[in-house]
Design a protein around this motif. Structure first.
Motif, PDB file in Angstrom:
ATOM      1  N   GLU A   9     -25.776 -62.292 115.245  1.00  0.00           N
ATOM      2  CA  GLU A   9     -26.097 -63.510 114.503  1.00  0.00           C
ATOM      3  C   GLU A   9     -26.866 -63.191 113.228  1.00  0.00           C
ATOM      4  OE1 GLU A   9     -27.964 -66.490 116.844  1.00  0.00           O
ATOM      5  OE2 GLU A   9     -26.507 -66.299 118.470  1.00  0.00           O
ATOM      6  N   THR A  10     -26.695 -64.039 112.241  1.00  0.00           N
ATOM      7  CA  THR A  10     -27.477 -63.938 111.013  1.00  0.00           C
ATOM      8  C   THR A  10     -28.942 -64.164 111.365  1.00  0.00           C
ATOM      9  OG1 THR A  10     -25.652 -64.731 109.661  1.00  0.00           O
ATOM     10  CG2 THR A  10     -27.857 -64.973 108.739  1.00  0.00           C
ATOM     11  N   ASP A  25     -27.663 -60.185 107.405  1.00  0.00           N
ATOM     12  CA  ASP A  25     -26.589 -59.788 108.315  1.00  0.00           C
ATOM     13  C   ASP A  25     -26.536 -58.266 108.360  1.00  0.00           C
ATOM     14  OD1 ASP A  25     -25.259 -62.295 109.131  1.00  0.00           O
ATOM     15  OD2 ASP A  25     -24.887 -62.519 106.984  1.00  0.00           O
TER      16      ASP A  25
END
Length: 136
Positions: A9-10, A25
């Motif tokens: 996930e970011t 990221d």
């Protein structure tokens, strides 16, 4: 060969290291036999890193938007898509988006023997950030 599927996930950039909203990221993480760390870093308008250094230096490559970069004691530079900036090992610096533009760059560096990627310092003040030249 190792394939890592896109599933990470970011991450929101921590407020100790950034001013404003920054999203990260992972592109490459250090692993057995490699010290490479690379991230795609997304800065919202006005967002920026704090002053920091890297033990083995850092290269950033601007993908989109417009931003600024500065080494301690140097001028604030405007950076645009396709620009590469190299910060020397131990060189104190900051980088981030222009006040009115988003900016995304790839940050590439090598971690040290203990796995440290950076040493973080004070936040860039509004006065320091405001010394940036116009984008035109």
């Amino acid at each position: 060969m190792q394939v890592t599927r896109n599933g990470i996930e970011t991450a929101r950039g921590p407020s100790d290291w950034f001013t404003g909203a920054v999203y990260i990221d992972a592109v490459a993480t250090p692993s057995e036999g490699s010290r490479l760390s690379a991230s795609s870093v997304h800065f919202t308008p006005g967002a920026r890193t704090a002053w920091h250094t890297h033990p083995h230096g850092q290269t950033i490559y601007v993908l989109e938007g417009m931003g600024h970069a500065q080494r301690r004691g140097g001028d604030v530079e405007v950076i645009r898509p396709g620009d590469r900036v190299f910060f020397e090992p131990g060189e104190e610096h900051w980088h981030g988006a222009a006040a009115t533009r988003f900016m995304t760059h790839i940050a590439m560096l090598e971690v040290d023997d203990e796995g440290n990627a950076a040493t973080w310092g004070d936040h860039v003040t509004d006065e320091e950030y405001g010394a940036a030249p116009p984008l035109a």
